[in-house]
Design a protein around this motif. Structure first.
Motif, PDB file in Angstrom:
ATOM      1  N   ASP A 192      65.029  34.178  44.704  1.00 21.00           N
ATOM      2  CA  ASP A 192      65.851  34.672  45.795  1.00 21.00           C
ATOM      3  C   ASP A 192      66.485  36.022  45.525  1.00 21.00           C
ATOM      4  O   ASP A 192      67.332  36.456  46.247  1.00 21.00           O
ATOM      5  CB  ASP A 192      66.943  33.652  46.114  1.00 21.00           C
ATOM      6  CG  ASP A 192      67.739  33.301  44.884  1.00 21.00           C
ATOM      7  OD1 ASP A 192      67.251  33.574  43.787  1.00 21.00           O
ATOM      8  OD2 ASP A 192      68.832  32.763  45.045  1.00 21.00           O
ATOM      9  N   ASP A 193      66.092  36.699  44.494  1.00 22.61           N
ATOM     10  CA  ASP A 193      66.639  38.018  44.247  1.00 22.61           C
ATOM     11  C   ASP A 193      65.613  39.086  44.556  1.00 22.61           C
ATOM     12  O   ASP A 193      64.458  38.970  44.210  1.00 22.61           O
ATOM     13  CB  ASP A 193      66.999  38.160  42.752  1.00 22.61           C
ATOM     14  CG  ASP A 193      68.444  37.834  42.536  1.00 22.61           C
ATOM     15  OD1 ASP A 193      69.265  38.382  43.292  1.00 22.61           O
ATOM     16  OD2 ASP A 193      68.742  37.035  41.637  1.00 22.61           O
ATOM     17  N   ALA A 194      66.111  40.139  45.162  1.00 21.77           N
ATOM     18  CA  ALA A 194      65.199  41.243  45.413  1.00 21.77           C
ATOM     19  C   ALA A 194      65.004  42.064  44.156  1.00 21.77           C
ATOM     20  O   ALA A 194      64.134  42.893  44.068  1.00 21.77           O
ATOM     21  CB  ALA A 194      65.755  42.133  46.501  1.00 21.77           C
ATOM     22  N   SER A 195      65.852  41.832  43.190  1.00 18.43           N
ATOM     23  CA  SER A 195      65.778  42.665  42.007  1.00 18.43           C
ATOM     24  C   SER A 195      64.823  42.095  40.980  1.00 18.43           C
ATOM     25  O   SER A 195      64.526  40.918  40.970  1.00 18.43           O
ATOM     26  CB  SER A 195      67.166  42.770  41.394  1.00 18.43           C
ATOM     27  OG  SER A 195      67.665  41.486  41.193  1.00 18.43           O
ATOM     28  N   LYS A 490      64.384  40.713  51.422  1.00 15.33           N
ATOM     29  CA  LYS A 490      64.477  42.069  51.963  1.00 15.33           C
ATOM     30  C   LYS A 490      65.654  42.770  51.303  1.00 15.33           C
ATOM     31  O   LYS A 490      66.724  42.185  51.172  1.00 15.33           O
ATOM     32  CB  LYS A 490      64.728  42.011  53.480  1.00 15.33           C
ATOM     33  CG  LYS A 490      63.491  42.299  54.305  1.00 15.33           C
ATOM     34  CD  LYS A 490      63.745  42.104  55.767  1.00 15.33           C
ATOM     35  CE  LYS A 490      64.546  43.248  56.363  1.00 15.33           C
ATOM     36  NZ  LYS A 490      64.833  43.062  57.786  1.00 15.33           N
ATOM     37  N   GLN A 491      65.433  44.001  50.932  1.00 12.38           N
ATOM     38  CA  GLN A 491      66.459  44.734  50.176  1.00 12.38           C
ATOM     39  C   GLN A 491      67.847  44.670  50.821  1.00 12.38           C
ATOM     40  O   GLN A 491      68.844  44.375  50.164  1.00 12.38           O
ATOM     41  CB  GLN A 491      66.005  46.192  50.047  1.00 12.38           C
ATOM     42  CG  GLN A 491      67.060  47.126  49.531  1.00 12.38           C
ATOM     43  CD  GLN A 491      66.917  47.380  48.046  1.00 12.38           C
ATOM     44  OE1 GLN A 491      65.821  47.363  47.516  1.00 12.38           O
ATOM     45  NE2 GLN A 491      68.018  47.615  47.378  1.00 12.38           N
ATOM     46  N   THR A 492      67.904  44.915  52.136  1.00 13.82           N
ATOM     47  CA  THR A 492      69.219  44.953  52.780  1.00 13.82           C
ATOM     48  C   THR A 492      69.884  43.580  52.735  1.00 13.82           C
ATOM     49  O   THR A 492      71.075  43.469  52.491  1.00 13.82           O
ATOM     50  CB  THR A 492      69.093  45.382  54.262  1.00 13.82           C
ATOM     51  OG1 THR A 492      67.967  44.707  54.809  1.00 13.82           O
ATOM     52  CG2 THR A 492      68.961  46.863  54.406  1.00 13.82           C
ATOM     53  N   VAL A 493      69.075  42.558  52.961  1.00 14.62           N
ATOM     54  CA  VAL A 493      69.629  41.200  52.957  1.00 14.62           C
ATOM     55  C   VAL A 493      70.048  40.819  51.532  1.00 14.62           C
ATOM     56  O   VAL A 493      71.139  40.290  51.300  1.00 14.62           O
ATOM     57  CB  VAL A 493      68.597  40.185  53.490  1.00 14.62           C
ATOM     58  CG1 VAL A 493      69.110  38.766  53.369  1.00 14.62           C
ATOM     59  CG2 VAL A 493      68.231  40.509  54.930  1.00 14.62           C
ATOM     60  N   ALA A 494      69.157  41.116  50.588  1.00 18.44           N
ATOM     61  CA  ALA A 494      69.448  40.719  49.203  1.00 18.44           C
ATOM     62  C   ALA A 494      70.714  41.402  48.700  1.00 18.44           C
ATOM     63  O   ALA A 494      71.549  40.790  48.027  1.00 18.44           O
ATOM     64  CB  ALA A 494      68.273  41.066  48.305  1.00 18.44           C
ATOM     65  N   GLN A 495      70.883  42.668  49.054  1.00 18.76           N
ATOM     66  CA  GLN A 495      72.074  43.343  48.555  1.00 18.76           C
ATOM     67  C   GLN A 495      73.340  42.826  49.243  1.00 18.76           C
ATOM     68  O   GLN A 495      74.373  42.603  48.600  1.00 18.76           O
ATOM     69  CB  GLN A 495      71.988  44.856  48.692  1.00 18.76           C
ATOM     70  CG  GLN A 495      73.008  45.454  47.742  1.00 18.76           C
ATOM     71  CD  GLN A 495      73.371  46.888  47.985  1.00 18.76           C
ATOM     72  OE1 GLN A 495      73.125  47.417  49.065  1.00 18.76           O
ATOM     73  NE2 GLN A 495      73.976  47.519  46.995  1.00 18.76           N
ATOM     74  N   ALA A 496      73.233  42.597  50.551  1.00 15.18           N
ATOM     75  CA  ALA A 496      74.405  42.046  51.261  1.00 15.18           C
ATOM     76  C   ALA A 496      74.773  40.691  50.668  1.00 15.18           C
ATOM     77  O   ALA A 496      75.946  40.360  50.484  1.00 15.18           O
ATOM     78  CB  ALA A 496      74.091  41.918  52.748  1.00 15.18           C
ATOM     79  N   ARG A 497      73.764  39.916  50.333  1.00 17.22           N
ATOM     80  CA  ARG A 497      74.013  38.590  49.756  1.00 17.22           C
ATOM     81  C   ARG A 497      74.733  38.730  48.401  1.00 17.22           C
ATOM     82  O   ARG A 497      75.685  38.021  48.105  1.00 17.22           O
ATOM     83  CB  ARG A 497      72.685  37.856  49.585  1.00 17.22           C
ATOM     84  CG  ARG A 497      72.847  36.424  49.148  1.00 17.22           C
ATOM     85  CD  ARG A 497      71.505  35.779  48.884  1.00 17.22           C
ATOM     86  NE  ARG A 497      70.647  35.740  50.041  1.00 17.22           N
ATOM     87  CZ  ARG A 497      69.417  36.260  50.081  1.00 17.22           C
ATOM     88  NH1 ARG A 497      68.908  36.861  49.018  1.00 17.22           N
ATOM     89  NH2 ARG A 497      68.695  36.181  51.176  1.00 17.22           N
ATOM     90  N   GLN A 498      74.261  39.677  47.608  1.00 11.95           N
ATOM     91  CA  GLN A 498      74.897  39.874  46.300  1.00 11.95           C
ATOM     92  C   GLN A 498      76.347  40.327  46.469  1.00 11.95           C
ATOM     93  O   GLN A 498      77.238  39.898  45.733  1.00 11.95           O
ATOM     94  CB  GLN A 498      74.119  40.911  45.477  1.00 11.95           C
ATOM     95  CG  GLN A 498      72.783  40.366  44.996  1.00 11.95           C
ATOM     96  CD  GLN A 498      72.038  41.342  44.099  1.00 11.95           C
ATOM     97  OE1 GLN A 498      72.173  42.548  44.257  1.00 11.95           O
ATOM     98  NE2 GLN A 498      71.238  40.823  43.191  1.00 11.95           N
TER      99      GLN A 498
END
Ligand SMILES: Nc1ncnc2c1ncn2[C@@H]1O[C@H](COP(=O)(O)OP(=O)(O)OP(=O)(O)O)[C@@H](O)[C@H]1O
Length: 564
Positions: A192-195, A490-498
């Protein structure tokens, strides 16, 4: 009119120079060559040439948003930024060697290779346990984005990287260890991580390069986590004294390893980073590595996946002072434990200092192998207990002074009386309370404090919870709440989640486990990873700083309006 690539980059660089440390600009941005600014496919794209694959990876992971923003402003419209690695002949010698044919450490076939088979690159040590002639590891790097993965893919294949042959660990052509991604990695089992973790890629070659890299190493430490800022009390006296002794003479005390354990929010990380900050500032250890066990595990998993275990191991084996936080998360991770066991032995035999933190006594950590457990118990284990009332008041006074907030002694005492569970909560209450009076432009008197604390310390009355935060973050980034709970990468979602996970940890008293469960049943290690990632990015990412600060004040408004 769209400017030329070089004009756009010149303007962007000028802006970046104003916001980023000069050293960072000199090391990472000045060597960039603008190649092309194309407008072929809709929005403009600026292509930049970077000397090394590692440089691309580093820029993408640390400065991508700042660069894109500066470039967009220079161009006058949203502009994508892409990177190209410089042709081999234009690369600086040492770095090209590193990422090219002869500089990388030999790779290992798999994680189960016996330690005897492994090329040991333990540094030679002098009396003080400090290395004199051995090669140095390079600085932790970050690779958080899908873009970062592309950069990794641009690196030479394992074959290419070893084609020059690994030479004797002591000879002049010794392969210098490369750096695993200390700043940002995710573990292999996570989806579940974009990273993505980055493999060891680079080197600290010249003295200048080395000092720049070690400078950056400090960026992973909170400068305010010092011994001066750590309030001593009965509950932490032994741990603090032992930590101070270790910081003054790493490797030379009997406290090796020093293991500090205690409950949530009681100052273990503060103490661990105080040791690192002290050692760096007073030069008692040159190569100081601070890493969470979670991140260590992720790096290890990544190094196995990419056949780079030797580089991984070598990097850690060259620390003068290795600090591993949250070692309880090594529980049940057999291969990681095995690797750590060998690194531990190597460092210990060479007189290097090891400092460990755990949330409970070593013997109570489930799933730790007996032989590692006995290593943990070799030196000194010191616990940190909940602070008593006097210490809590002293901590509040210190925090208020540091934040330059005037709070009367009776209010500080009231907070200290009401909140006795952990210091993080204590600090949180002070911050929220002072925000409240600042917003309403009134004085912080005992009545106001009492009312606030009644709301915030009564069970279940905390106005701010994970749901509020998830909702607010989704709204802020114009996403659906369900996006943050989804598995979208998705980058935007993953970062918002973090970011949401980070804020949950900062603004509520919920545990990592609990926060994970609020995000669709994620594992605690995912939350820890998210927290640390955002914490680290915040050090240099001004856009992220703005986002977090806006979100915090929105959330505080919300919390305050419901508590008054
Ligand atoms: N004795 C102390 N003096 C000053 N500040 C302290 C003290 N103990 C804890 N703190 C502060 O409390 C906060 C939480 O501390 P820290 O993160 O080090 O706790 P921890 O034990 O590592 O928690 P966790 O188990 O959740 O990781 C930090 O802001 C730290 O500065």
């Amino acid at each position: 009119m769209v400017p030329s690539a070089s004009d756009a980059w010149r303007t962007a660089l000028r802006d970046l120079r104003e916001t980023l440390p000069e050293r960072t600009v000199q090391n990472w941005l000045d060597p960039i060559q603008p190649l092309d600014l194309s407008t072929d496919e809709g929005s403009p794209t600026l292509t930049l040439q970077v000397p090394t694959p590692f440089g691309i990876q580093y820029l993408r992971s640390r400065f991508q948003r700042s660069i894109r923003q500066a470039v967009s402003e220079a161009v006058g419209e949203p502009t994508d930024v892409t990177y190209q690695v410089a042709p081999e002949e234009e690369r600086p010698d040492e770095i090209a060697t590193d990422s090219g044919s002869s500089g990388s450490a030999p790779d290992e076939p798999d994680a189960s290779s016996s330690p005897q088979d492994r090329p040991s690159s333990a540094p030679s040590s002098d009396q003080a346990g400090r290395s004199s002639t051995s090669p140095r590891p390079s600085e932790p790097v970050s690779s958080s984005s899908p873009a970062g993965r592309e950069a990794i893919n641009q690196s030479p294949s394992p074959d290419a990287s070893t084609s020059g042959g690994a030479s004797s660990p002591t000879g002049p052509t010794t392969p210098r260890p490369s750096s695993p991604d200390v700043a940002d990695v995710s573990d292999a089992g996570r989806t579940d991580d974009a990273s993505a973790p980055s493999p060891p890629q680079t080197d600290a070659g010249s003295p200048d390069e080395r000092s720049a890299l070690y400078e950056q190493a400090k960026q992973h430490l909170r400068p305010e986590y010092t011994f001066d800022e750590f309030v001593e009390g009965d509950g932490n006296r032994l741990a603090r004294s032992a930590a101070f002794a270790v910081a003054q003479e790493p490797g030379s005390t009997n406290y090796n390893p020093l293991l500090v354990y205690g409950g949530v929010g009681l100052g273990k990380t503060h103490l661990a980073q105080a040791v690192a900050n002290y050692a760096l500032e007073h030069n008692t250890a040159e190569r100081v590595l601070y890493v969470s066990s979670d991140r260590f595990t992720s790096q290890f998993v990544q190094s196995v996946r990419e056949n780079r275990i030797a580089a991984f191991s070598s990097y850690y084996r060259q620390a003068d002072l290795l600090i591993v936080d949250d070692v309880q998360f090594f529980g049940e991770k057999e291969k990681t434990q095995e690797e750590f066991f060998h690194i531990f032995n190597d460092l210990h035999q060479n007189g290097k200092q090891i400092f460990l933190c755990a949330d409970r006594p070593p013997a109570e950590i489930p799933g730790i192998e007996e032989r590692l457990l006995s290593r943990f118990q070799w030196g000194l284990s010191a616990d940190i207990q909940r602070p008593d009332l006097e210490t809590r008041i002293a901590i509040l006074q210190r925090k208020a002074a540091r934040q330059d907030i005037a709070v009367s002694p009776d209010v500080l005492e009231l907070i200290a009386q009401r909140i006795d569970s952990n210091v993080r909560q204590l600090e949180g209450a002070l911050t929220r309370l002072t925000a409240l009076v600042q917003l309403d432009d009134r004085t912080l008197d005992l009545d106001t404090a009492r009312r606030f604390l009644r709301e915030h310390t009564d069970e279940g009355a905390d106005a701010l919870n994970a749901d509020d935060i998830i909702e607010q973050v989704a709204e802020y980034f114009r996403l659906e709440k369900g996006d943050l709970l989804s598995r979208s990468r998705k980058q935007t979602v993953a970062q918002a989640r973090q970011i949401a996970m980070y804020l949950c940890r900062e603004l509520t008293d919920e545990s990592y486990d609990h926060i994970g469960s609020r995000f669709g049943g994620r594992d605690h290690s995912t939350v820890i990873h998210a927290y640390r990632k955002i914490e680290e990015d915040l050090e240099s990412d001004t856009e992220l700083q703005d986002d977090i600060s806006s979100l915090q004040s929105n959330l505080q408004d919300r919390s305050l309006s419901s508590s008054l």
